[in-house]
Enzyme design. Structure first.
Site, PDB file in Angstrom:
ATOM      1  N   LEU A  19      28.345  45.812  49.145  1.00 12.71           N
ATOM      2  CA  LEU A  19      27.385  46.143  50.196  1.00 12.71           C
ATOM      3  C   LEU A  19      25.954  45.826  49.787  1.00 12.71           C
ATOM      4  CD1 LEU A  19      28.885  49.519  51.442  1.00 12.71           C
ATOM      5  CD2 LEU A  19      28.435  47.521  52.893  1.00 12.71           C
ATOM      6  N   ASP A  38      20.594  45.928  39.720  1.00 10.59           N
ATOM      7  CA  ASP A  38      22.007  46.148  39.387  1.00 10.59           C
ATOM      8  C   ASP A  38      22.154  46.193  37.874  1.00 10.59           C
ATOM      9  OD1 ASP A  38      24.714  45.787  41.297  1.00 10.59           O
ATOM     10  OD2 ASP A  38      25.071  45.590  39.147  1.00 10.59           O
ATOM     11  N   ASP A  73      18.220  51.281  34.709  1.00 13.44           N
ATOM     12  CA  ASP A  73      19.103  52.345  35.167  1.00 13.44           C
ATOM     13  C   ASP A  73      18.317  53.269  36.085  1.00 13.44           C
ATOM     14  OD1 ASP A  73      20.790  54.491  35.540  1.00 13.44           O
ATOM     15  OD2 ASP A  73      21.179  54.846  33.412  1.00 13.44           O
ATOM     16  N   ASN A 100      21.702  52.331  47.156  1.00 15.03           N
ATOM     17  CA  ASN A 100      23.083  51.920  47.381  1.00 15.03           C
ATOM     18  C   ASN A 100      23.968  52.021  46.144  1.00 15.03           C
ATOM     19  OD1 ASN A 100      25.257  50.104  48.812  1.00 15.03           O
ATOM     20  ND2 ASN A 100      24.752  49.006  46.932  1.00 15.03           N
ATOM     21  N   TYR A 171      32.885  62.459  44.257  1.00 20.59           N
ATOM     22  CA  TYR A 171      32.236  61.474  45.132  1.00 20.59           C
ATOM     23  C   TYR A 171      31.852  62.093  46.472  1.00 20.59           C
ATOM     24  CZ  TYR A 171      31.906  57.172  47.956  1.00 20.59           C
ATOM     25  OH  TYR A 171      31.505  56.172  48.805  1.00 20.59           O
ATOM     26  N   LYS A 175      28.064  62.471  47.913  1.00 14.87           N
ATOM     27  CA  LYS A 175      27.683  61.817  49.176  1.00 14.87           C
ATOM     28  C   LYS A 175      27.238  62.838  50.223  1.00 14.87           C
ATOM     29  CE  LYS A 175      28.220  57.470  48.191  1.00 14.87           C
ATOM     30  NZ  LYS A 175      27.000  56.636  48.026  1.00 14.87           N
ATOM     31  N   THR A 205      34.785  46.654  49.393  1.00 16.70           N
ATOM     32  CA  THR A 205      34.019  46.522  48.164  1.00 16.70           C
ATOM     33  C   THR A 205      34.955  46.820  47.001  1.00 16.70           C
ATOM     34  OG1 THR A 205      33.361  48.859  47.981  1.00 16.70           O
ATOM     35  CG2 THR A 205      32.003  47.442  49.405  1.00 16.70           C
TER      36      THR A 205
END
Length: 303
Positions: A19, A38, A73, A100, A171, A175, A205
């Site tokens: 994404l 990244d 990071d 993201n 997770y 989120k 992904t």
């Protein structure tokens, strides 16, 4: 392309693949200058390298755009601060932040190690907070200097954070926390010209193509690839542009060709005795209220 983001400087975290990569390329195609962040880590957050971020930068430059790589990071203070500094040093400003970055360490709760809980919380929740904090400090300073920005933040939640997901307690909790952070940031930063929204995307992904292999598989032939990550990016680009003026503090689901405005917690059926309930009264009343309420959507993976 329409040049919707001409002149804007956009930071995208976790933009080496999936994404994030799709978002970075889509912003560049609309005229934005992009900082591609990244760490190049594996699906579980281990390892790392500068390759994925630089590859996306090279794609953007080859297409005539402008981009720079950032390998810090963003779940550390120094990494998040340097993310903003990189945008300012390379392009002189920052207009849009897309949070993201993330990875998975899925386990059922009884098998979930504390380290796996902490690692997922760190990359998703802290990895949203710190870039947002440092970007917000920059925008606040701009506003106080009389240069009120037209800034945007797009955070990345998930259906797991909105409804829950079996085997993803860490997770899902992270989120869900991102949604709360989004609402607070939207309220606090509006006075400084900053709009903050969140998306809950569904796309193919590294984090989904194995867990939901059948659902995420690409179709054959010329059929519409509903789970391509590029389907999510148009909404992200619009939210990150000046065209989204007035839209803040909202959560959107985005997948395939569908965009949904999510409507979160709001009061449902209620009862007020005007005095303290007994436990039995509270139970009887609660059952009546539940009977009059809308049933919740099922948790992903529940049977």
């Amino acid at each position: 392309m329409t040049g919707l983001c001409n002149g804007r400087v956009v930071v995208v975290t976790g933009a080496g693949r999936g994404l994030g990569r799709a978002h970075a390329l889509a912003f560049a195609a609309e005229g934005a200058k992009v900082v591609v962040n990244d760490l190049g880590v594996g699906l579980d957050g281990t390892g790392g390298g500068a390759g994925p971020a630089q590859q996306v930068v090279d794609e953007i430059v080859a297409s005539g755009g402008e981009a720079v790589a950032h390998g810090g990071d963003i779940a550390t203070t120094d990494g998040a601060a340097s993310l903003v500094t990189t945008a300012l040093d390379a392009f002189g400003r920052l207009d849009t932040l897309v949070n993201n970055a993330g990875f998975l360490r899925d386990r059922m709760l009884v098998n979930l190690d504390e380290d796996d809980w902490d690692a997922v919380m760190r990359v998703h929740l802290k990895g949203h907070f710190l870039p947002l904090k440092h970007a917000a400090a920059y925008w606040r300073a701009e506003a106080k200097a009389g240069r009120t920005p037209d800034a945007r933040v797009i955070n990345t939640s998930s259906g797991a954070g909105l409804l829950g997901s079996v085997g993803q307690g860490n997770y899902a909790a992270a989120k869900a926390g991102i949604v709360g952070l989004t609402l607070v940031a939207a309220a606090e930063m509006s006075r400084y010209g900053v709009q903050v929204n969140a998306i809950a995307p569904a796309a193919r992904t590294r984090m989904t193509e194995q867990t939901f292999a059948e659902t995420m598989a690409a179709p054959g032939g010329d059929a519409f690839d509903a789970m391509a990550p590029e389907n999510v990016s148009p909404l992200v680009v619009w939210l990150g542009s000046a065209a989204s003026a007035g839209v803040t503090g909202r959560v959107f689901e985005a997948e395939a060709g569908r965009i949904t405005v999510m409507e979160g917690w709001r009061p449902g059926p209620t009862a007020d005795k005007g005095a303290r309930w007994t436990p039995t009264e509270a139970g009887e009343t609660t059952l009546k209220l539940l009977a009059a309420s809308e049933p919740p959507h099922p948790v992903y993976g529940a049977h």
